[in-house]
Design an enzyme around this catalytic site. Structure first.
Site, PDB file in Angstrom:
ATOM      1  CG  ASP A 125      -1.999   0.977   1.033  1.00 40.89           C
ATOM      2  OD1 ASP A 125      -2.232   1.371  -0.006  1.00 40.89           O
ATOM      3  OD2 ASP A 125      -2.637   1.104   2.144  1.00 40.89           O
ATOM      4  CG  ASN A 148      -7.989  -2.466  -5.214  1.00 34.37           C
ATOM      5  OD1 ASN A 148      -6.804  -3.071  -4.977  1.00 34.37           O
ATOM      6  ND2 ASN A 148      -8.060  -1.411  -4.334  1.00 34.37           N
TER       7      ASN A 148
HETATM    8  C1  IPE Z   1      -5.273  -2.779  -0.272  1.00 28.34           C
HETATM    9  O1  IPE Z   1      -5.167  -1.526  -0.389  1.00 28.34           O
HETATM   10  C2  IPE Z   1      -5.415  -3.626  -1.450  1.00 28.34           C
HETATM   11  C3  IPE Z   1      -3.871  -3.692  -2.167  1.00 28.34           C
HETATM   12  C4  IPE Z   1      -2.863  -3.212  -1.637  1.00 28.34           C
HETATM   13  C5  IPE Z   1      -3.895  -4.265  -3.421  1.00 28.34           C
HETATM   14  P1  IPE Z   1      -6.152  -0.508  -0.526  1.00 28.34           P
HETATM   15  O2  IPE Z   1      -5.312   0.794  -0.666  1.00 28.34           O
HETATM   16  O3  IPE Z   1      -7.152  -0.825  -1.528  1.00 28.34           O
HETATM   17  O4  IPE Z   1      -6.924  -0.691   0.798  1.00 28.34           O
HETATM   18  P2  IPE Z   1      -8.040   0.681   1.604  1.00 28.34           P
HETATM   19  O5  IPE Z   1      -8.837   1.112   0.827  1.00 28.34           O
HETATM   20  O6  IPE Z   1      -7.090   1.451   2.160  1.00 28.34           O
HETATM   21  O7  IPE Z   1      -8.543  -0.226   2.613  1.00 28.34           O
HETATM   22  C1  IPE Z   2      -1.510   0.394  -3.551  1.00 26.25           C
HETATM   23  O1  IPE Z   2      -1.521   1.432  -3.659  1.00 26.25           O
HETATM   24  C2  IPE Z   2      -1.842  -0.156  -4.887  1.00 26.25           C
HETATM   25  C3  IPE Z   2      -3.016  -0.615  -4.962  1.00 26.25           C
HETATM   26  C4  IPE Z   2      -4.264  -0.659  -4.035  1.00 26.25           C
HETATM   27  C5  IPE Z   2      -3.495  -1.473  -6.267  1.00 26.25           C
HETATM   28  P1  IPE Z   2      -2.748   2.736  -3.391  1.00 26.25           P
HETATM   29  O2  IPE Z   2      -3.029   3.029  -4.732  1.00 26.25           O
HETATM   30  O3  IPE Z   2      -3.626   2.004  -2.489  1.00 26.25           O
HETATM   31  O4  IPE Z   2      -1.826   3.858  -2.943  1.00 26.25           O
HETATM   32  P2  IPE Z   2      -2.431   4.872  -1.745  1.00 26.25           P
HETATM   33  O5  IPE Z   2      -2.980   4.168  -0.634  1.00 26.25           O
HETATM   34  O6  IPE Z   2      -3.527   5.798  -2.370  1.00 26.25           O
HETATM   35  O7  IPE Z   2      -1.204   5.560  -1.137  1.00 26.25           O
HETATM   36 MG    MG Z   3      -4.101   2.322  -0.625  1.00 22.27          MG
END
Ligand code: IPE
Ligand code: IPE
Ligand code: MG
Length: 242
Positions: A31, A79
């Protein structure tokens, strides 16, 4: 010192820098790509690209550290709520990632596994993934990628399969989880400072050690993984005993 895993596979790696108390199976909620990009005033897509580079580094680090199985949360079943443009950036990144890395995975003896409903992706991605699964099937170490994955859906699916066989017990459910034939999960890491599981490996985390770090995923590398393994080695795992 607890009973953190010892592994006969360790002997296969034969590396002096690998402690026997290191985890066999590490899972990571990758993340923070978006925040990494925002901090640099870059488009989110470049954050995801940097996240892809981190995946490469961490896969290599697992080889150095003797980690047998690495599970990466790459795309959750939630997602899909993101904007179409971001989803399409992630899909293109996945296409390029497979293309750029598959030969290297085969050379390294890394077997690819997918957990989650990846067949919902575009047909060309499904085809590329299945080709990669086939071509890496002989690998000894495992890279598990969670794609369109949700732990609640995984448990419901496993329970339904167990019920169809007439036996809804913990072991019958476990047998039908995507992870059934993988080593038990030892260490779950989440980057970027969020302290939640976001529907990842809920069943498998029952007795996993957890580590939450503020490091954003694109900044995560071998040093951070090694530090996480060192922290794991200090944990006393009691599994309800004493
Ligand atoms: C969890 O991260 C999913 C992945 C890393 C693929 P998210 O960024 O989607 O999770 P939330 O929305 O903060 O819980
Ligand atoms: C994790 O990074 C990747 C996926 C969930 C695919 P994020 O896109 O969730 O990054 P933040 O949480 O917005 O920083
Ligand atoms: Mg995230």
């Amino acid at each position: 010192m607890g009973s953190a895993s010892t592994s006969s596979a360790r002997a296969v790696f034969g590396m002096s820098q690998v402690a026997s108390t290191y985890p066999r199976h590490v899972a990571i909620i990758m993340d923070g790509n978006g925040r990494w990009a925002k901090k640099r005033r870059l488009p989110r897509a470049l954050g995801h690209k940097a996240g892809g580079d981190a995946v490469k580094r961490v896969v290599e680090a697992c080889e150095v550290l003797g980690i047998e199985c690495l599970t990466l949360y790459a795309f959750s079943s939630e997602n899909w709520k993101r904007e179409a443009e971001e989803i399409s950036d992630l899909m293109n990144l996945m296409r390029r990632f497979i293309e750029a890395n598959i030969a290297d995975f085969i050379a390294k003896g890394l077997r690819l596994r997918i957990i989650g409903d990846y067949k919902a992706f575009d047909p060309d991605i499904v085809e590329r993934l299945e080709d990669a699964l086939e071509r890496t099937a002989g690998g000894k170490r495992t890279l598990v990628v969670a794609l369109n994955y949700g732990a609640q859906q995984e448990i419901v699916r496993a329970a339904a399969l167990a019920a169809a066989e007439g036996e809804v017990t913990a072991s019958a459910i476990e047998k039908h989880l995507y992870t059934a034939d993988l080593p038990p999960l030892d260490l779950l890491i989440r980057t970027s400072g969020e302290v939640r599981l976001s529907n990842f490996l809920l069943w498998q985390s029952a007795y996993a050690e957890m580590l939450f770090t503020d490091v954003l995923w694109p900044d995560f590398g071998q040093a951070e993984l090694r530090a996480a393994c060192e922290e794991f080695a200090t944990r006393e795992r009691r599994y309800g005993g004493r």
